[in-house]
Scaffold this active site. Structure first.
Site, PDB file in Angstrom:
ATOM      1  N   HIS A   1       0.853  -1.185   0.000  1.00 43.65           N
ATOM      2  CA  HIS A   1       0.000   0.000   0.000  1.00 43.65           C
ATOM      3  C   HIS A   1       0.890   1.237   0.000  1.00 43.65           C
ATOM      4  O   HIS A   1       1.539   1.563   0.977  1.00 43.65           O
ATOM      5  CB  HIS A   1      -0.885   0.011   1.238  1.00 43.65           C
ATOM      6  CG  HIS A   1      -1.925   1.092   1.218  1.00 43.65           C
ATOM      7  ND1 HIS A   1      -1.621   2.419   1.151  1.00 43.65           N
ATOM      8  CD2 HIS A   1      -3.280   1.021   1.216  1.00 43.65           C
ATOM      9  CE1 HIS A   1      -2.736   3.118   1.129  1.00 43.65           C
ATOM     10  NE2 HIS A   1      -3.752   2.302   1.170  1.00 43.65           N
TER      11      HIS A   1
ATOM     12  N   GLU B   1      -8.169  -1.076  -4.643  1.00 40.52           N
ATOM     13  CA  GLU B   1      -8.316   0.340  -4.285  1.00 40.52           C
ATOM     14  C   GLU B   1      -7.994   1.200  -5.502  1.00 40.52           C
ATOM     15  O   GLU B   1      -6.814   1.387  -5.824  1.00 40.52           O
ATOM     16  CB  GLU B   1      -7.347   0.719  -3.169  1.00 40.52           C
ATOM     17  CG  GLU B   1      -7.534  -0.043  -1.893  1.00 40.52           C
ATOM     18  CD  GLU B   1      -6.932   0.705  -0.701  1.00 40.52           C
ATOM     19  OE1 GLU B   1      -5.703   0.822  -0.645  1.00 40.52           O
ATOM     20  OE2 GLU B   1      -7.695   1.171   0.142  1.00 40.52           O
TER      21      GLU B   1
HETATM   22  P1  13P Z   1      -9.733   6.422   2.406  1.00 42.66           P
HETATM   23  O1  13P Z   1     -10.836   5.514   2.924  1.00 42.66           O
HETATM   24  O2  13P Z   1      -9.376   7.514   3.351  1.00 42.66           O
HETATM   25  O3  13P Z   1     -10.016   6.863   1.017  1.00 42.66           O
HETATM   26  O4  13P Z   1      -8.411   5.512   2.325  1.00 42.66           O
HETATM   27  C1  13P Z   1      -8.455   4.335   1.594  1.00 42.66           C
HETATM   28  C2  13P Z   1      -7.222   3.569   1.861  1.00 42.66           C
HETATM   29  O5  13P Z   1      -6.154   3.923   1.406  1.00 42.66           O
HETATM   30  C3  13P Z   1      -7.336   2.392   2.721  1.00 42.66           C
HETATM   31  O6  13P Z   1      -6.166   1.644   2.693  1.00 42.66           O
END
Ligand code: 13P
Length: 260
Positions: free
Chosen positions: A135, A172
């Site tokens: 990540h 994501e």
């Molecule tokens: P947000 O929910 O703040 O958009 O972040 C997503 C994220 O990067 C979770 O790992």
């Protein structure tokens, strides 16, 4: 560019060196129970927010906002900064909380002269059930599902099917992270389904049927229900909204929210 990191025992993980639309959350629990296949997982990625005292207070608030029934319906995990892990462990163990916890990164090495790194075995000793791998907040990314699947293939290449089955994969879209812009439920399903199909092709249908796939990117109380209604979405990786225990608890109780 994708890098595979293999470490000893159960700590076998995958790191994407750049452009990560796919983030793997590796289950590193060595002892104790594993949750059943495809049990929903709501994971709060706290990123670099809060000190150890705030983390303990947050976990206490979250635990008191959730009931035994909530924990029967979903697995709830928090991923605080490294400095908070010991405090969270002490609380969770002492109060026998049903909240899992994990870290946000790990070293490819088990131990050695690697200044600033933290290894999988160290995290496992702290009772971490999960660790985020790959990540990156600053990333380049492709726009298409095909790009994501390319990353997935590279990430899982050489990982044995049983290990893949116990992975959690979070999809994501980079444009949705921290922006307030969320993918439509249909888009989340399309990506999750494509990821599962690809795993089926490469690692077999049984593995594909076991792996949990999360959606992440601006998940909130107002958008979680339709996303969780999708057949291939098994949970959420929640950033900003997980910093508020009340909001995160409501997200964990998505079953009580309206889908429309
Ligand atoms: P947000 O929910 O703040 O958009 O972040 C997503 C994220 O990067 C979770 O790992």
């Amino acid at each position: 560019m994708v890098r595979i990191i293999a470490s000893r025992q159960a700590v076998l993980t995958v790191r994407l060196a750049s452009g990560d639309l796919v983030v793997t959350v590796r289950n590193i629990r060595r002892h104790g129970r594993f949750v059943k296949a495809r049990f929903p997982l709501m994971a709060g990625n706290w990123k670099m927010h809060g000190d150890h005292l705030q983390a303990v207070a947050q976990v206490q608030k979250l635990a008191s906002a959730l009931s035994a029934k909530d924990f029967d319906c979903s697995e709830v995990a928090v991923l605080p900064p490294f400095t908070s892990l010991r405090g969270v462990q002490t609380l969770v163990d002492g109060d026998k909380l049903r909240i899992a916890y994990g870290a946000q990164d790990l070293s490819p090495h088990d131990s050695g002269a690697y200044t600033g790194e933290v290894s999988g075995p160290m995290l496992a000793e702290l009772g971490c059930r999960y660790v985020l791998a790959g990540h990156f907040e600053v990333r380049q990314s492709g726009q298409h599902v095909a790009y994501t699947l390319g990353q997935l293939d590279g990430s899982l290449d050489g990982v044995p099917a049983p290990a893949v089955a116990s992975l959690v994969i979070a999809y994501e879209p980079v444009w949705a992270i921290g922006t307030g812009e969320v993918a439509t439920a249909e888009d989340a399903q399309e990506a999750a389904s494509a990821i599962r199909s690809q795993i089926s092709v490469v690692h077999g249908p049984e593995t594909a049927g076991s792996v949990r796939i999360l959606y992440g990117g601006s998940v909130k109380v107002s958008n979680i229900a339709p996303i969780m209604a999708q057949p291939d979405v098994d949970g959420a990786l929640v950033g900003g909204a997980s910093l508020d225990a009340g909001q995160f608890a409501q997200i964990c109780r998505y079953r009580e929210l309206s889908v429309s």
